[in-house]
Design a protein around this motif. Structure first.
Motif, PDB file in Angstrom:
ATOM      1  N   ILE A  51       5.599 -11.071 -12.669  1.00 58.07           N
ATOM      2  CA  ILE A  51       7.054 -11.115 -12.792  1.00 58.07           C
ATOM      3  C   ILE A  51       7.526 -10.741 -14.189  1.00 58.07           C
ATOM      4  O   ILE A  51       8.677 -10.362 -14.390  1.00 58.07           O
ATOM      5  CB  ILE A  51       7.586 -12.519 -12.397  1.00 58.07           C
ATOM      6  N   ASP A  52       6.632 -10.808 -15.174  1.00 56.88           N
ATOM      7  CA  ASP A  52       7.029 -10.541 -16.557  1.00 56.88           C
ATOM      8  C   ASP A  52       7.472  -9.100 -16.753  1.00 56.88           C
ATOM      9  O   ASP A  52       8.345  -8.804 -17.564  1.00 56.88           O
ATOM     10  CB  ASP A  52       5.881 -10.877 -17.506  1.00 56.88           C
ATOM     11  N   ARG A  53       6.857  -8.179 -16.035  1.00 50.06           N
ATOM     12  CA  ARG A  53       7.219  -6.768 -16.193  1.00 50.06           C
ATOM     13  C   ARG A  53       8.387  -6.364 -15.295  1.00 50.06           C
ATOM     14  O   ARG A  53       8.847  -5.220 -15.346  1.00 50.06           O
ATOM     15  CB  ARG A  53       6.011  -5.868 -15.908  1.00 50.06           C
ATOM     16  N   GLY A  54       8.856  -7.287 -14.450  1.00 50.45           N
ATOM     17  CA  GLY A  54      10.006  -7.023 -13.598  1.00 50.45           C
ATOM     18  C   GLY A  54       9.617  -6.422 -12.258  1.00 50.45           C
ATOM     19  O   GLY A  54       8.543  -5.845 -12.098  1.00 50.45           O
ATOM     20  N   GLY A  55      10.500  -6.576 -11.277  1.00 50.51           N
ATOM     21  CA  GLY A  55      10.293  -5.973  -9.967  1.00 50.51           C
ATOM     22  C   GLY A  55       9.251  -6.653  -9.106  1.00 50.51           C
ATOM     23  O   GLY A  55       8.698  -6.030  -8.194  1.00 50.51           O
ATOM     24  N   VAL A  56       8.993  -7.933  -9.346  1.00 45.05           N
ATOM     25  CA  VAL A  56       7.906  -8.591  -8.626  1.00 45.05           C
ATOM     26  C   VAL A  56       8.192  -8.716  -7.135  1.00 45.05           C
ATOM     27  O   VAL A  56       7.285  -8.561  -6.302  1.00 45.05           O
ATOM     28  CB  VAL A  56       7.587  -9.973  -9.240  1.00 45.05           C
ATOM     29  N   PHE A  57       9.450  -8.977  -6.762  1.00 47.40           N
ATOM     30  CA  PHE A  57       9.759  -9.121  -5.338  1.00 47.40           C
ATOM     31  C   PHE A  57       9.585  -7.786  -4.619  1.00 47.40           C
ATOM     32  O   PHE A  57       9.018  -7.722  -3.526  1.00 47.40           O
ATOM     33  CB  PHE A  57      11.189  -9.650  -5.146  1.00 47.40           C
ATOM     34  N   ALA A  58      10.053  -6.723  -5.245  1.00 45.51           N
ATOM     35  CA  ALA A  58       9.917  -5.402  -4.638  1.00 45.51           C
ATOM     36  C   ALA A  58       8.457  -4.986  -4.538  1.00 45.51           C
ATOM     37  O   ALA A  58       8.034  -4.387  -3.546  1.00 45.51           O
ATOM     38  CB  ALA A  58      10.702  -4.366  -5.452  1.00 45.51           C
ATOM     39  N   SER A  59       7.664  -5.310  -5.564  1.00 42.82           N
ATOM     40  CA  SER A  59       6.263  -4.894  -5.552  1.00 42.82           C
ATOM     41  C   SER A  59       5.464  -5.648  -4.491  1.00 42.82           C
ATOM     42  O   SER A  59       4.607  -5.068  -3.820  1.00 42.82           O
ATOM     43  CB  SER A  59       5.633  -5.083  -6.933  1.00 42.82           C
ATOM     44  N   LEU A  60       5.759  -6.937  -4.311  1.00 39.33           N
ATOM     45  CA  LEU A  60       5.057  -7.705  -3.283  1.00 39.33           C
ATOM     46  C   LEU A  60       5.490  -7.275  -1.879  1.00 39.33           C
ATOM     47  O   LEU A  60       4.658  -7.054  -0.993  1.00 39.33           O
ATOM     48  CB  LEU A  60       5.304  -9.197  -3.475  1.00 39.33           C
ATOM     49  N   ALA A  61       6.803  -7.134  -1.683  1.00 41.99           N
ATOM     50  CA  ALA A  61       7.303  -6.705  -0.374  1.00 41.99           C
ATOM     51  C   ALA A  61       6.862  -5.282  -0.064  1.00 41.99           C
ATOM     52  O   ALA A  61       6.479  -4.969   1.071  1.00 41.99           O
ATOM     53  CB  ALA A  61       8.827  -6.809  -0.331  1.00 41.99           C
ATOM     54  N   GLY A  62       6.888  -4.420  -1.079  1.00 43.90           N
ATOM     55  CA  GLY A  62       6.470  -3.032  -0.880  1.00 43.90           C
ATOM     56  C   GLY A  62       4.996  -2.919  -0.557  1.00 43.90           C
ATOM     57  O   GLY A  62       4.587  -2.076   0.246  1.00 43.90           O
ATOM     58  N   THR A  63       4.179  -3.749  -1.198  1.00 41.89           N
ATOM     59  CA  THR A  63       2.754  -3.750  -0.904  1.00 41.89           C
ATOM     60  C   THR A  63       2.517  -4.101   0.562  1.00 41.89           C
ATOM     61  O   THR A  63       1.732  -3.441   1.259  1.00 41.89           O
ATOM     62  CB  THR A  63       2.017  -4.754  -1.817  1.00 41.89           C
ATOM     63  N   MET A  64       3.202  -5.131   1.033  1.00 41.57           N
ATOM     64  CA  MET A  64       3.062  -5.531   2.440  1.00 41.57           C
ATOM     65  C   MET A  64       3.534  -4.415   3.377  1.00 41.57           C
ATOM     66  O   MET A  64       2.941  -4.180   4.433  1.00 41.57           O
ATOM     67  CB  MET A  64       3.842  -6.813   2.711  1.00 41.57           C
ATOM     68  N   LEU A  65       4.599  -3.728   2.999  1.00 41.05           N
ATOM     69  CA  LEU A  65       5.149  -2.657   3.830  1.00 41.05           C
ATOM     70  C   LEU A  65       4.118  -1.544   4.051  1.00 41.05           C
ATOM     71  O   LEU A  65       4.061  -0.943   5.131  1.00 41.05           O
ATOM     72  CB  LEU A  65       6.405  -2.092   3.168  1.00 41.05           C
ATOM     73  N   LEU A  66       3.291  -1.289   3.038  1.00 43.52           N
ATOM     74  CA  LEU A  66       2.335  -0.185   3.118  1.00 43.52           C
ATOM     75  C   LEU A  66       1.008  -0.570   3.775  1.00 43.52           C
ATOM     76  O   LEU A  66       0.160   0.292   4.007  1.00 43.52           O
ATOM     77  CB  LEU A  66       2.076   0.376   1.717  1.00 43.52           C
ATOM     78  N   PHE A  67       0.820  -1.845   4.063  1.00 36.15           N
ATOM     79  CA  PHE A  67      -0.382  -2.272   4.774  1.00 36.15           C
ATOM     80  C   PHE A  67      -0.270  -1.952   6.261  1.00 36.15           C
ATOM     81  O   PHE A  67       0.832  -1.979   6.828  1.00 36.15           O
ATOM     82  CB  PHE A  67      -0.593  -3.785   4.619  1.00 36.15           C
ATOM     83  N   ASN A  68      -1.413  -1.707   6.897  1.00 33.30           N
ATOM     84  CA  ASN A  68      -1.396  -1.629   8.364  1.00 33.30           C
ATOM     85  C   ASN A  68      -1.444  -3.050   8.936  1.00 33.30           C
ATOM     86  O   ASN A  68      -1.551  -4.029   8.179  1.00 33.30           O
ATOM     87  CB  ASN A  68      -2.554  -0.761   8.885  1.00 33.30           C
ATOM     88  N   ASN A  69      -1.357  -3.180  10.227  1.00 31.97           N
ATOM     89  CA  ASN A  69      -1.243  -4.507  10.839  1.00 31.97           C
ATOM     90  C   ASN A  69      -2.446  -5.394  10.559  1.00 31.97           C
ATOM     91  O   ASN A  69      -2.310  -6.598  10.317  1.00 31.97           O
ATOM     92  CB  ASN A  69      -1.029  -4.370  12.353  1.00 31.97           C
ATOM     93  N   GLU A  70      -3.653  -4.830  10.605  1.00 28.20           N
ATOM     94  CA  GLU A  70      -4.856  -5.624  10.343  1.00 28.20           C
ATOM     95  C   GLU A  70      -4.885  -6.118   8.909  1.00 28.20           C
ATOM     96  O   GLU A  70      -5.302  -7.254   8.634  1.00 28.20           O
ATOM     97  CB  GLU A  70      -6.111  -4.793  10.649  1.00 28.20           C
ATOM     98  N   GLU A  71      -4.454  -5.281   7.980  1.00 29.98           N
ATOM     99  CA  GLU A  71      -4.422  -5.666   6.571  1.00 29.98           C
ATOM    100  C   GLU A  71      -3.395  -6.768   6.346  1.00 29.98           C
ATOM    101  O   GLU A  71      -3.643  -7.715   5.589  1.00 29.98           O
ATOM    102  CB  GLU A  71      -4.118  -4.439   5.704  1.00 29.98           C
ATOM    103  N   LYS A  72      -2.247  -6.651   6.978  1.00 29.20           N
ATOM    104  CA  LYS A  72      -1.212  -7.680   6.854  1.00 29.20           C
ATOM    105  C   LYS A  72      -1.718  -9.045   7.301  1.00 29.20           C
ATOM    106  O   LYS A  72      -1.395 -10.070   6.704  1.00 29.20           O
ATOM    107  CB  LYS A  72       0.023  -7.289   7.665  1.00 29.20           C
ATOM    108  N   LYS A  73      -2.536  -9.051   8.357  1.00 24.69           N
ATOM    109  CA  LYS A  73      -3.057 -10.315   8.880  1.00 24.69           C
ATOM    110  C   LYS A  73      -3.974 -11.012   7.871  1.00 24.69           C
ATOM    111  O   LYS A  73      -4.113 -12.236   7.901  1.00 24.69           O
ATOM    112  CB  LYS A  73      -3.815 -10.063  10.180  1.00 24.69           C
ATOM    113  N   ARG A  74      -4.594 -10.242   7.003  1.00 29.83           N
ATOM    114  CA  ARG A  74      -5.519 -10.822   6.019  1.00 29.83           C
ATOM    115  C   ARG A  74      -4.791 -11.525   4.877  1.00 29.83           C
ATOM    116  O   ARG A  74      -5.361 -12.370   4.195  1.00 29.83           O
ATOM    117  CB  ARG A  74      -6.422  -9.733   5.426  1.00 29.83           C
ATOM    118  N   VAL A  75      -3.537 -11.141   4.641  1.00 34.94           N
ATOM    119  CA  VAL A  75      -2.795 -11.696   3.505  1.00 34.94           C
ATOM    120  C   VAL A  75      -2.288 -13.091   3.867  1.00 34.94           C
ATOM    121  O   VAL A  75      -1.463 -13.266   4.762  1.00 34.94           O
ATOM    122  CB  VAL A  75      -1.622 -10.784   3.107  1.00 34.94           C
ATOM    123  N   LYS A  76      -2.782 -14.092   3.126  1.00 34.51           N
ATOM    124  CA  LYS A  76      -2.458 -15.480   3.429  1.00 34.51           C
ATOM    125  C   LYS A  76      -1.488 -16.113   2.433  1.00 34.51           C
ATOM    126  O   LYS A  76      -1.055 -17.244   2.637  1.00 34.51           O
ATOM    127  CB  LYS A  76      -3.741 -16.319   3.457  1.00 34.51           C
TER     128      LYS A  76
END
Length: 493
Positions: free
Chosen positions: A166-191
Motif C-alpha cells: 500500500i505504500d507505493r499506492g494503488g493496492v486495491f487496484a493491484s489486488l483486484a486486478g491480479t484476481m481479474l487476470l487469474f483463471n478460475n482454477e487459480e482464483k480458487k487457490r487464493v485464500k
C-alpha cells in the motif's frame, strides 16, 4: 508430507520475502519444523552453503528465521542477470549455463523435475513449507511456462496468500486486478490478501477493505504496518540502496554499481551507532566520505567501464592518492588492480585496465569458485595494520583469480593467501569479511583516528543474537497484524 502455504505478491518488492520470513518464524515459535522454498529466484545477492553450493540470500534469511541451516533445496534455481536480456542460470547450486530470456523460457519445462525433487525432499523432512512466489503472479504472457507462481502452487497443491504494497499506492487496484487476470482454477487457490507497508490509522482503510472483499470474494487477512526491522534485503530494489545523503559521524560510501551484488556485506556497519552507509552512483553524491567501498558485481568488466564513464574512477583515484581508504570486495577488488583479462570470453572477452590502485592482475576463467572460508588478517602494515590477526569468516563467489605483482596479501584463508593491501588500499574476495564485531569495530576505530576524532567505546554485540531479535520483532508484528487463526486454517493445521 508437509503442510504448505504460498506467499505471492502483486509486484516485486511488495513484501513477499519478509512475510514469508515472518510466517517461518511464527511457525517455528509455535513448535513446527518449518522450511522456506522458492523454486526460482532472480537476484545478484547470493550465498554459499557449507557444501559450496550457491543459493539466493532471501532463502538464507528465511532459513535463519526458521532456525535451520540454509539448504540448496530451498532455492533450486537461481538466475543471476548478466545483462539486459540474459542471466547465468545456477541449477541446484552449480552454474548450469548462461541463457537469454527466450532460451530460458523454452527450457523451463526441463527445470520442473529438479524443482519437484527439491520440494518433495524438503516436504518429507519438515512439518510446514512456506513457498515464496516471484514478481507478479498475473503475468499472463508467461502463464503457460510458469514454474514459480501459480504454476508452482499447482505443482505443490498449495493455498495462496497474496501480498499487496500500500505504500507505493494503488493496492486495491493491484489486488483486484491480479484476481481479474487469474483463471478460475487459480482464483480458487487464493485464500486471502495481506495489505503490507501501511502507515496511519488502519480504521480509515475499513471501507476499502470491505469493498475489496466484495469485489474479489477474497478475505483480507490483515494489514501489516510499515516495519523498521533490520533484516537482509534481497535485490536491487532494496531501500538501503537509495540512501545517498544520510551522513553520520563516520561516513562510509559504497559505490552503487549497475550490477551490484551482495551489498549485504556492509549491513553490519549500519548496526553500529554513529556510522552511516551511503550508496552512491554519481560524482556529486560522493562528497568526502571517511571510506569508499567498491562492492561485488555480476559483471566486473562492464561495471568497470561504467565506473570510468561516470567520472567516479577519477574521483576514487584522487581520493586514494590523498591517503584515504578504499576497499574492494570480489569484483570491486578486481577493479582495483592494473588489468583484467578475459581470455575465455567469460564476460565478453578482451582485456581492460583497472584503477591501478593495487598492483594486481586478474584473469577470468570458466571455473566458478564457490566456497565458505575461514581465516584471519595477515600481519599487515600501513593504514589497516590494526586489523592484523583478527579472525574472519565468509564465502567466495567469483570467476577468476588475481595475482599480486607488488604489495602484500591481506588475509590468510584456509591455508592460502587472499586479497591484497597497499597501505590505504585493500581488496579481498571474501564476502562477509566485515561480518564480525571485531572486524567492523576495529575498522570504524581506524576511520575515526584517521579523521582525527574520538568516538565512544563501541558496544560489543553478537550479530547472530541481533538477527534473532529482529526475526522475533518481525514475527511479533505480523502475528498482531494478521489473523493467524485463519492462516492455520488455510494451512490445514
Amino acid at each position: 508430507m508437509a503442510k504448505v502455504i504460498m506467499v505471492q505478491g502483486t509486484t516485486s518488492n511488495a513484501g513477499k520475502s519478509l512475510i514469508t520470513a515472518a510466517f517461518c518464524r511464527i511457525f517455528k515459535q509455535d513448535g513446527y519444523k518449518v522450511a522456506p522454498f522458492k523454486s526460482q529466484n532472480m537476484a545478484l545477492n547470493s550465498y554459499i552453503t557449507k557444501d559450496g553450493l550457491e543459493m539466493g540470500r532471501a532463502q538464507v534469511m528465511q532459513a535463519e528465521a526458521s532456525g535451520i541451516e540454509p539448504d540448496i533445496r530451498m532455492n533450486p534455481i537461481l538466475l543471476k542477470p548478466t545483462g539486459e536480456k540474459g542471466s547465468q542460470v545456477v541449477l541446484n547450486g552449480k552454474v548450469f549455463k548462461d541463457m537469454t530470456a527466450g532460451e530460458y523460457y523454452s527450457y523451463k519445462a526441463d527445470m520442473i523435475p529438479h524443482i519437484m525433487k527439491s520440494y518433495n525432499s524438503l516436504s518429507e523432512e519438515y512439518d510446514v513449507i512456506v513457498i515464496e512466489g516471484a514478481g507478479s503472479p498475473a503475468e499472463i504472457n508467461l502463464r503457460e511456462q510458469d514454474i514459480v507462481n501459480m504454476g508452482m502452487a499447482e505443482m505443490a497443491d498449495a493455498p495462496v496468500v497474496i501480498v499487496g504494497d500500500i505504500d507505493r499506492g494503488g493496492v486495491f487496484a493491484s489486488l483486484a486486478g491480479t484476481m481479474l487476470l487469474f483463471n478460475n482454477e487459480e482464483k480458487k487457490r487464493v485464500k486471502g490478501f495481506i495489505i503490507n507497508k501501511f502507515r496511519g490509522d488502519v480504521d480509515l482503510l475499513t471501507p476499502g477493505l470491505k469493498m475489496l472483499e466484495d469485489i474479489t470474494d477474497v478475505k483480507v487477512l490483515g494489514v501489516v504496518p510499515y516495519l523498521n526491522v533490520d533484516i537482509d534485503d534481497e535485490d536491487s530494489l532494496s531501500e538501503r540502496l537509495t540512501s545517498s545523503n544520510n551522513y553520520n559521524l563516520i561516513d562510509i560510501a559504497v559505490v552503487k554499481l549497475p550490477r551490484i551484488s551482495n551489498f549485504t556485506d556492509f549491513n553490519i556497519f549500519s548496526m553500529i551507532e554513529g556510522v552511516s552507509v551511503r550508496y552512491v552512483s554519481r560524482v556529486k553524491d560522493l562528497g568526502n566520505p571517511d571510506m569508499i567501498i567498491i562492492p561485488g558485481t555480476k559483471n566486473t568488466i562492464e561495471d568497470l567501464k561504467w565506473l570510468k564513464q561516470s567520472g567516479l574512477e577519477t574521483k576514487i583515484i584522487r581520493y586514494a592518492g590523498s591517503g584515504n581508504p578504499v576497499f574492494g570486495i570480489c569484483g570491486g577488488y578486481q577493479m582495483l588492480g592494473t588489468e583484467i583479462n578475459d581470455p575465455e570470453n567469460v564476460e565478453g572477452g578482451g582485456s581492460v585496465n583497472g584503477l591501478g590502485l593495487l598492483n594486481t592482475v586478474t584473469d577470468f576463467s570458466t571455473e566458478k569458485t564457490t566456497v565458505q572460508t575461514t581465516g584471519k588478517f595477515n600481519n599487515i602494515k600501513g593504514f589497516y595494520s590494526e586489523l592484523s590477526g583478527i579472525e574472519i569468516k565468509g564465502y567466495e563467489i567469483h570467476m577468476g583469480q588475481s595475482v599480486i605483482n607488488e604489495g602484500e596479501a591481506l588475509t590468510a584463508i584456509d591455508g592460502k593467501n587472499d586479497g591484497c593491501v597497499d597501505n590505504n588500499v585493500a581488496g579481498s574476495y571474501v564476502h562477509g569479511i566485515f561480518d564480525s564485531f571485531s572486524v567492523a569495530s576495529t575498522l570504524v576505530n581506524i576511520l575515526a583516528k584517521n579523521k582525527g576524532i574520538e568516538i565512544e567505546e563501541l558496544k560489543n554485540f553478537d550479530i547472530q543474537k541481533y538477527k534473532e531479535s529482529q526475526y522475533n520483532i518481525l514475527a511479533d508484528c505480523v502475528r498482531k497484524a494478521v489473523d493467524m487463526n485463519e492462516i492455520y486454517k488455510i494451512l490445514g493445521c
